[in-house]
Design an enzyme around this catalytic site. Sequence first.
Site, PDB file in Angstrom:
ATOM      1  N   ILE A 130       0.833  -1.204   0.000  1.00 13.50           N
ATOM      2  CA  ILE A 130       0.000   0.000   0.000  1.00 13.50           C
ATOM      3  C   ILE A 130       0.868   1.255   0.000  1.00 13.50           C
ATOM      4  O   ILE A 130       0.589   2.218  -0.723  1.00 13.50           O
ATOM      5  CB  ILE A 130      -0.934  -0.035   1.237  1.00 13.50           C
ATOM      6  CG1 ILE A 130      -1.892  -1.234   1.140  1.00 13.50           C
ATOM      7  CG2 ILE A 130      -1.699   1.262   1.383  1.00 13.50           C
ATOM      8  CD1 ILE A 130      -2.670  -1.526   2.404  1.00 13.50           C
TER       9      ILE A 130
ATOM     10  N   ASP B  13      16.134   1.718   9.945  1.00 11.32           N
ATOM     11  CA  ASP B  13      15.632   0.380  10.242  1.00 11.32           C
ATOM     12  C   ASP B  13      14.680   0.507  11.430  1.00 11.32           C
ATOM     13  O   ASP B  13      15.098   0.830  12.552  1.00 11.32           O
ATOM     14  CB  ASP B  13      16.817  -0.545  10.578  1.00 11.32           C
ATOM     15  CG  ASP B  13      16.346  -1.952  10.879  1.00 11.32           C
ATOM     16  OD1 ASP B  13      15.126  -2.193  10.873  1.00 11.32           O
ATOM     17  OD2 ASP B  13      17.221  -2.817  11.113  1.00 11.32           O
TER      18      ASP B  13
ATOM     19  N   LYS C 160      -1.547  -2.442  17.135  1.00  9.68           N
ATOM     20  CA  LYS C 160      -2.335  -1.481  16.345  1.00  9.68           C
ATOM     21  C   LYS C 160      -3.219  -0.626  17.264  1.00  9.68           C
ATOM     22  O   LYS C 160      -3.372   0.578  17.044  1.00  9.68           O
ATOM     23  CB  LYS C 160      -3.194  -2.224  15.318  1.00  9.68           C
ATOM     24  CG  LYS C 160      -2.391  -2.777  14.140  1.00  9.68           C
ATOM     25  CD  LYS C 160      -1.759  -1.692  13.304  1.00  9.68           C
ATOM     26  CE  LYS C 160      -1.060  -2.211  12.075  1.00  9.68           C
ATOM     27  NZ  LYS C 160      -0.292  -1.173  11.374  1.00  9.68           N
TER      28      LYS C 160
ATOM     29  N   THR D  56      -1.170  -7.490  -0.561  1.00  6.67           N
ATOM     30  CA  THR D  56       0.183  -6.923  -0.535  1.00  6.67           C
ATOM     31  C   THR D  56       1.161  -8.029  -0.147  1.00  6.67           C
ATOM     32  O   THR D  56       0.731  -9.097   0.309  1.00  6.67           O
ATOM     33  CB  THR D  56       0.252  -5.804   0.516  1.00  6.67           C
ATOM     34  OG1 THR D  56      -0.018  -6.397   1.798  1.00  6.67           O
ATOM     35  CG2 THR D  56      -0.746  -4.706   0.251  1.00  6.67           C
TER      36      THR D  56
HETATM   37  N1  LIG Z   1      -2.397  -5.241   3.558  1.00 11.50           N
HETATM   38  C1  LIG Z   1      -3.478  -5.277   4.295  1.00 11.50           C
HETATM   39  O1  LIG Z   1      -4.367  -6.095   4.083  1.00 11.50           O
HETATM   40  C2  LIG Z   1      -3.640  -4.302   5.433  1.00 11.50           C
HETATM   41  C3  LIG Z   1      -4.860  -4.241   6.106  1.00 11.50           C
HETATM   42  C4  LIG Z   1      -5.022  -3.344   7.136  1.00 11.50           C
HETATM   43  C5  LIG Z   1      -3.959  -2.519   7.508  1.00 11.50           C
HETATM   44  N2  LIG Z   1      -2.775  -2.611   6.848  1.00 11.50           N
HETATM   45  C6  LIG Z   1      -1.664  -1.741   7.270  1.00 11.50           C
HETATM   46  O2  LIG Z   1      -1.220  -0.962   6.167  1.00 11.50           O
HETATM   47  C7  LIG Z   1       0.196  -0.770   6.259  1.00 11.50           C
HETATM   48  C8  LIG Z   1       0.848  -1.240   4.969  1.00 11.50           C
HETATM   49  O3  LIG Z   1       0.556  -2.617   4.824  1.00 11.50           O
HETATM   50  P1  LIG Z   1       1.148  -3.497   3.612  1.00 11.50           P
HETATM   51  O4  LIG Z   1       0.414  -4.778   3.649  1.00 11.50           O
HETATM   52  O5  LIG Z   1       1.165  -2.680   2.391  1.00 11.50           O
HETATM   53  O6  LIG Z   1       2.645  -3.738   4.111  1.00 11.50           O
HETATM   54  P2  LIG Z   1       3.763  -4.673   3.432  1.00 11.50           P
HETATM   55  O7  LIG Z   1       3.449  -4.985   2.047  1.00 11.50           O
HETATM   56  O8  LIG Z   1       4.028  -5.806   4.371  1.00 11.50           O
HETATM   57  O9  LIG Z   1       5.011  -3.682   3.473  1.00 11.50           O
HETATM   58  C9  LIG Z   1       5.636  -3.411   4.674  1.00 11.50           C
HETATM   59  C10 LIG Z   1       6.594  -2.260   4.477  1.00 11.50           C
HETATM   60  O10 LIG Z   1       7.323  -2.100   5.686  1.00 11.50           O
HETATM   61  C11 LIG Z   1       8.695  -2.013   5.372  1.00 11.50           C
HETATM   62  N3  LIG Z   1       9.554  -2.555   6.414  1.00 11.50           N
HETATM   63  C12 LIG Z   1       9.623  -3.842   6.826  1.00 11.50           C
HETATM   64  N4  LIG Z   1      10.556  -3.966   7.781  1.00 11.50           N
HETATM   65  C13 LIG Z   1      11.113  -2.731   7.947  1.00 11.50           C
HETATM   66  C14 LIG Z   1      12.127  -2.212   8.769  1.00 11.50           C
HETATM   67  N5  LIG Z   1      12.770  -2.983   9.649  1.00 11.50           N
HETATM   68  N6  LIG Z   1      12.455  -0.903   8.669  1.00 11.50           N
HETATM   69  C15 LIG Z   1      11.826  -0.102   7.789  1.00 11.50           C
HETATM   70  N7  LIG Z   1      10.822  -0.535   6.982  1.00 11.50           N
HETATM   71  C16 LIG Z   1      10.478  -1.835   7.058  1.00 11.50           C
HETATM   72  C17 LIG Z   1       8.860  -2.867   4.142  1.00 11.50           C
HETATM   73  O11 LIG Z   1      10.044  -2.486   3.498  1.00 11.50           O
HETATM   74  P3  LIG Z   1      10.815  -3.523   2.521  1.00 11.50           P
HETATM   75  O12 LIG Z   1      10.129  -3.382   1.208  1.00 11.50           O
HETATM   76  O13 LIG Z   1      12.196  -2.993   2.539  1.00 11.50           O
HETATM   77  O14 LIG Z   1      10.695  -4.876   3.141  1.00 11.50           O
HETATM   78  C18 LIG Z   1       7.610  -2.527   3.360  1.00 11.50           C
HETATM   79  O15 LIG Z   1       7.799  -1.372   2.601  1.00 11.50           O
HETATM   80  C19 LIG Z   1       0.647  -1.547   7.495  1.00 11.50           C
HETATM   81  O16 LIG Z   1       0.717  -0.669   8.586  1.00 11.50           O
HETATM   82  C20 LIG Z   1      -0.456  -2.540   7.718  1.00 11.50           C
HETATM   83  O17 LIG Z   1      -0.567  -2.935   9.057  1.00 11.50           O
HETATM   84  C21 LIG Z   1      -2.593  -3.470   5.816  1.00 11.50           C
END
Ligand SMILES: NC(=O)c1ccc[n+]([C@@H]2O[C@H](COP(=O)([O-])OP(=O)(O)OC[C@H]3O[C@@H](n4cnc5c(N)ncnc54)[C@H](OP(=O)(O)O)[C@@H]3O)[C@@H](O)[C@H]2O)c1
Length: 429
Positions: A65, A115, A256, A295
Amino acid sequence: MPIPIIVQGVQDGLSSIPHAYSVLKVAPWVLLLAALKYYFGGARNSSERVMHSKVVMVTGGTSGIGASVVHELASRGAQVILLTQHAPSDIFLVEYIEDLRKSTGNQLIYAEQVDLTSLHSIRTFATKWIDNVPPRRLDMLILCAGSSTPSSAPRRVTSDGLDEEWQMNYLSNFHLLSILSPALRVQPPHRDVRVIFTTCASYIGAKLDLTSIDTAPILSTESDPKPKATSKKSKSKKPTASTPKKSGGSLFASSKLSLMVFAHAFQQHLNAYKRPDGQPPCTRVLVVDPGFSRTPGTRRWLTGGSLWGLLFYMMTWPFWWLVLKSPQQGAQSILYAAMEARFGRGTGGWMIKECQEVDFARREITDEKVAKQLWEFSEKQVEVMEMEGAMRRALANKEKGNEEGQTAPTASGTKEQTPGSRRSRKTNK
Ligand SMILES: NC(=O)c1ccc[n+]([C@@H]2O[C@H](COP(=O)([O-])OP(=O)(O)OC[C@H]3O[C@@H](n4cnc5c(N)ncnc54)[C@H](OP(=O)(O)O)[C@@H]3O)[C@@H](O)[C@H]2O)c1
């Protein structure tokens, strides 16, 4: 093309059109599928804002996202600073930024290494940012980084010795914003500054009991900041003295909920600040639930991080394609929070879901007592973990120094010469 066919159907009857009955049988199902796909795709953002000259800092902007949000804002001309765990020289990061610059036609996209699983890394970046004189412009902070460990997988521990979900989803944001707070308060009063947190619907069923929450050793024994026994099963990135026990799937939800309590308290903290120019605060906090999306993070969670899980995911992919949003669809509510004009006014502290303002589903989020407890608890956790981290680093440096001390100087106290070097050839003459 369809009009002559319809005319033929009316004049000569349906049987005159080849496969007409088969098409009519399938059509309602196709329509139903299209309607379901549209429904699960969620609301679309219709708000726009001039983003040229705006400085936007984003965590988690390299995938899922967050990457979609970054693409949309960069396309509108925003200057984007990606906070990523990768070094700026990382070849994948360099290519990612180059692609992004090309596809958005925007050269103002940069990366800073932060990080989020390391309190030290966050402090190093954030203190550098606030130390800048004059203060740097900052229009928006979007916190999209997150981590969710599949329930079947072992808990992961950060280099600070905390549970990765807790530290990534909550404590890193608390730490980052606590340090960046002066940089937000110092922005000129006319500037529309926004801090956007991302949450998940799981917060509704979360437990927030700070005396029993199992995130790190200090939490369960507040008076004794020493680490508890290490769990052998836990798989840590780096071996640490303390490893939290497996606490089921609830820690993600608790992190959360904690994030939301903090987001609300952070808004109160900003609002309470008396600016030297007597103007009202210009920073508004928004909490966004993007909805379930396809994602990399969701995929990891659904597959349980196993090959069998991946096989199951691939076999059931049409179902996930139907019920989960694409990352672009998941980004819509965040874009709405970032661009809707009315969020540039008022006292802030709003929750957004499906591109509309909704109420918080848990009363703890607005409870001042809970917020105070959590804030004090988090401050203490950061303090203890940073102290332990500093001690570990000092010890490692000392050991490194000792090792170098043993090998580097020669008996005469001069630098050892590399065989065959110009200096050694000169000495041997
Ligand atoms: N996807 C869903 O269904 C969903 C639903 C509700 C809420 N959310 C929330 O929306 C947000 C985005 O979700 P997403 O699913 O798009 O996430 P995602 O695809 O898992 O991406 C996670 C991001 O966090 C970064 N990250 C991981 N470890 C890190 C570290 N140690 N230091 C800095 N950055 C780091 C990753 O970077 P790298 O690319 O370098 O690994 C990546 O850009 C999250 O807060 C999630 O809880 C998501």
